[in-house]
Design an enzyme around this catalytic site. Structure first.
Site, PDB file in Angstrom:
ATOM      1  N   GLY A  33       0.860  -1.112  -0.048  1.00 30.30           N
ATOM      2  CA  GLY A  33      -0.111  -0.038  -0.012  1.00 30.30           C
ATOM      3  C   GLY A  33       0.868   1.267  -0.187  1.00 30.30           C
ATOM      4  N   ASP A 155       3.082  10.015  16.167  1.00 32.02           N
ATOM      5  CA  ASP A 155       2.051   9.562  15.247  1.00 32.02           C
ATOM      6  C   ASP A 155       1.408   8.280  15.430  1.00 32.02           C
ATOM      7  OD1 ASP A 155       0.595   9.831  13.081  1.00 32.02           O
ATOM      8  OD2 ASP A 155       1.929   9.066  11.488  1.00 32.02           O
TER       9      ASP A 155
HETATM   10  N1  ATP Z   1       5.369  -3.787   9.054  1.00 32.03           N
HETATM   11  C1  ATP Z   1       4.181  -4.045   8.219  1.00 32.03           C
HETATM   12  N2  ATP Z   1       3.640  -5.273   8.120  1.00 32.03           N
HETATM   13  C2  ATP Z   1       2.676  -5.493   7.402  1.00 32.03           C
HETATM   14  N3  ATP Z   1       1.815  -4.565   6.801  1.00 32.03           N
HETATM   15  C3  ATP Z   1       2.397  -3.149   6.897  1.00 32.03           C
HETATM   16  C4  ATP Z   1       3.541  -3.036   7.649  1.00 32.03           C
HETATM   17  N4  ATP Z   1       3.777  -1.598   7.413  1.00 32.03           N
HETATM   18  C5  ATP Z   1       2.973  -1.092   6.575  1.00 32.03           C
HETATM   19  N5  ATP Z   1       2.149  -2.029   6.328  1.00 32.03           N
HETATM   20  C6  ATP Z   1       0.869  -1.849   5.438  1.00 32.03           C
HETATM   21  O1  ATP Z   1       1.169  -0.975   4.404  1.00 32.03           O
HETATM   22  C7  ATP Z   1       0.389   0.010   4.135  1.00 32.03           C
HETATM   23  C8  ATP Z   1       0.978   1.245   3.941  1.00 32.03           C
HETATM   24  O2  ATP Z   1       1.481   1.434   5.207  1.00 32.03           O
HETATM   25  P1  ATP Z   1       2.030   2.968   5.709  1.00 32.03           P
HETATM   26  O3  ATP Z   1       2.444   2.760   7.245  1.00 32.03           O
HETATM   27  O4  ATP Z   1       2.976   3.490   4.947  1.00 32.03           O
HETATM   28  O5  ATP Z   1       0.808   3.894   5.387  1.00 32.03           O
HETATM   29  P2  ATP Z   1      -0.206   4.258   6.573  1.00 32.03           P
HETATM   30  O6  ATP Z   1      -0.044   3.721   7.743  1.00 32.03           O
HETATM   31  O7  ATP Z   1      -1.504   3.712   5.704  1.00 32.03           O
HETATM   32  O8  ATP Z   1      -0.503   5.949   6.320  1.00 32.03           O
HETATM   33  P3  ATP Z   1       0.693   6.677   7.108  1.00 32.03           P
HETATM   34  O9  ATP Z   1       1.825   7.116   6.260  1.00 32.03           O
HETATM   35  O10 ATP Z   1      -0.321   8.059   7.265  1.00 32.03           O
HETATM   36  O11 ATP Z   1       1.094   6.359   8.494  1.00 32.03           O
HETATM   37  C9  ATP Z   1      -0.736  -0.193   5.155  1.00 32.03           C
HETATM   38  O12 ATP Z   1      -1.878  -0.829   4.568  1.00 32.03           O
HETATM   39  C10 ATP Z   1      -0.244  -0.981   6.267  1.00 32.03           C
HETATM   40  O13 ATP Z   1      -1.240  -1.888   6.939  1.00 32.03           O
END
Ligand code: ATP
Length: 585
Positions: A33, A155
């Site tokens: 994502g 955050d």
């Molecule tokens: N360590 C991880 N394990 C499993 N899925 C993950 C992990 N890190 C991120 N994701 C998944 O990847 C996607 C994007 O994550 P990301 O943390 O970049 O964005 P977000 O949390 O949706 O937004 P923001 O950047 O505003 O925090 C999300 O669906 C998240 O659940």
């Protein structure tokens, strides 16, 4: 456009990566994502030495980041990679690749808490209190660890909490700060106002208590499946946070848990307890003891299961080899004789396998029996507990506020929660707990039977942390190397990423609304914001319903929120620039 392409059927290809690998090491498997900072991929670590070859690659376009800012981000990343706690998402590695800053973290197959809460909400269910408390304890332990090392999250939100076999892991600790350069800015850069504390909104600075506030909001969300402070637009949310009443948990949750929430959401940061103080509360300590017992049960059983499976796998491999050999060596009498021998060995192996399977079945049914005996004993209570409309309600062991709505489930005479090492006494809660935890070694699926070494060590580490709290010792662990403290001094202020963010946000809203409508809405909200600052002549922010001029334009609430955020970021940028100008060189 994603920079890294996922691979098809196991073969690797990334656009320009070395041998198809990113940083000569990571094979991109799939995109997970996009977040506000960049794209996220699931990768396979081809050089891993531990059991966890699946990892996550966060790729953040550098954009306008200056070289010194990039170096600084790398230094911060080094610092984060030295921190280890089972409730903190492990930060493995960071590097620069193709104009992007890349971070490699632990992978959590059960995704994030936001997804989990959405799933529960859609199913018309709610989280049992025991589950909420288990996660809360783990989150507090993780927060305490980081706060002790003077690292703030800034955050914390449901999307930044990940689930891995019922262990929660706080992700992105320090990452927004690492990327924003300025920690003050990082706080306002979160993209969502729902978890922002009153002191941050009043520009009184961010500290450990602001993380506690965000965790309070998360606690509320776990119980109510909605934000603690919500409204149709940014300003109304802000007003509720700063001036609104503290919400209470739904009546089905215990008064004790509600009182924890009230303490966490004190408007004055100085009245808010620290993670350590919250953990040392009697209610939390009792629950921590129960959680520790449950973890102990799971980890000891997990080790036994792992041994069994390893044996079964060995047998399987052996059989395979035998069969293959027999194919090749069936020509001469001598070879036939050999084949007979192999067949005998095969028979023997089969018997051994059967024996192993029987042993496994025995354990399997023994646990089933124990559990069903346990549930049977309480099945009458379940009937009494179910609401007439059949909706599933969280059940607490004591509910002082709504005796009429939800009857407390009786504890055993000696006050223990369960004969089974702290397995939830309430069958409904137990079923929910075991359905999702992935620790359930009675599962039909052999995959979930096996707890890998890292998972076991996570459990053991978590137990160790809980034991320390219960013994009243929350100081650093003498066995562990001293965790690094931030030695870089106050962070430098950099505005480039905020500017990029503002530009992107503006482009995105313009695209959705068209530039004319955007302009009108923007001016309207800006005026409302000015009036608000000048003494509340405009909207009161309480429910956001008095912004008549802007309202017809905002068909989608989300777009309105984005424009509000845009204005907020612009104000922040202006404020920081002013600070920079005033700062003596
Ligand atoms: N360590 C991880 N394990 C499993 N899925 C993950 C992990 N890190 C991120 N994701 C998944 O990847 C996607 C994007 O994550 P990301 O943390 O970049 O964005 P977000 O949390 O949706 O937004 P923001 O950047 O505003 O925090 C999300 O669906 C998240 O659940």
């Amino acid at each position: 456009m994603p920079r890294f392409q996922q691979v098809e059927s196991g073969c690797c290809s990334s656009d320009g990566g070395d041998g198809g690998l990113v940083a000569k090491r990571y094979r991109v498997l799939q995109s997970l994502g996009r977040g506000s900072f960049g794209s996220v991929y699931l990768v396979q670590d081809t050089k891993t030495t531990d059991e966890e070859e699946l990892k996550v690659l966060k790729q953040i376009p550098l954009g306008d980041l200056r070289p010194d800012e990039t170096v600084r981000a790398n230094q911060e990343a080094q610092l984060l990679s030295q921190l280890h706690h089972p409730a903190i998402l492990s930060f493995h590695h960071s590097f620069l690749e193709r104009d992007a800053f890349c971070i490699i973290t632990e992978y959590c197959q059960d995704r994030d808490l936001d997804c989990k809460l959405e799933e529960v909400r859609r199913a018309g269910r709610s989280l049992p209190e025991i589950q909420v408390i288990d996660w809360l304890i783990q989150l507090l332990l993780g927060l305490h660890y980081m706060h002790d090392r003077r690292i703030l999250h800034r955050d914390l939100k449901a999307k930044n909490v990940f689930l891995k076999r019922n262990l929660v892991k706080i992700g992105d600790f320090g990452v927004s700060c690492l990327l924003m350069g300025s920690c003050d800015l990082a706080t306002t850069f979160t993209g969502t106002p729902y978890y922002m504390s009153p002191e941050v909104l009043n520009h009184h600075g961010y500290d450990t208590k602001s993380d506690i506030w965000a965790l309070g909001c998360l606690l509320y969300e776990m119980c109510s499946l909605t934000h603690a402070f919500h409204g149709p637009n940014f300003l109304s949310v802000v007003m509720k946070i700063v001036e609104g009443e503290t919400p209470t948990l739904p009546a089905a949750y215990s008064a004790d848990l509600n009182s924890v929430l009230q303490r966490m959401l004190q408007k004055q940061p100085s009245s808010r307890p620290s993670a350590e103080e919250l953990l040392k509360n009697k209610f939390m300590e009792e629950n921590m003891q129960k959680l520790k017992d449950r973890f102990f049960f799971v980890s000891s059983e997990g080790e036994k299961d792992a041994e069994l499976i390893a044996k079964k796998m060995q047998t399987k491999v052996h059989l395979q080899t035998l069969r293959e050999r027999s194919e090749v060596e069936k020509m001469t009498p001598r070879e036939r004789m050999r084949l007979r021998k192999l067949q005998t060995a095969d028979e023997m192996a089969k018997r051994l396998r059967k024996l192993a399977e029987e042993k496994y079945d025995e354990i399997h049914s023994r646990r089933r029996e124990l559990r069903s005996r346990h549930f049977e004993k309480l099945s009458l209570d379940v009937l009494h507990e179910s609401r007439e409309d059949g909706a599933c309600q969280p059940i607490s062991s004591q509910d002082h506020r709504s005796a009429g709505e939800s009857q407390p489930i009786e504890l055993q005479g000696d006050g223990r929660t369960s004969e089974l090492h702290g397995i939830p006494e309430d069958p409904q809660a137990a079923e929910f707990y075991y359905q999702q935890d992935g620790f359930d070694s009675c599962s039909e699926d052999e995959e979930t039977l096996y707890l890998s070494d890292p998972q076991l060590s996570d459990l053991q580490a978590m137990m160790k942390h809980m034991q320390k709290v219960l013994e009243g010792d929350l100081s650093g662990d003498p066995e562990e190397p001293e965790a690094p403290k931030n030695q870089h001094g106050p962070p430098m202020i950099n505005c480039s990423l905020l500017e990029t963010r503002i530009r992107r946000l503006r482009q995105s809203v313009c695209q959705r609304l068209g530039s004319e409508v955007f302009k009108e809405l923007y001016e309207n909200l800006k005026e409302a914001r000015r009036l608000q600052h000048d003494g509340g002549e405009g909207r009161d922010g309480g429910d956001g319903g008095d912004d008549e001029a802007a309202r017809p334009l905002v068909d989608e609430q989300e777009v309105g929120l984005q424009v509000d955020q845009l204005l907020f970021y612009e104000d922040e940028l202006q404020r920081v620039r002013q600070l920079q100008e005033d700062k003596p060189v």
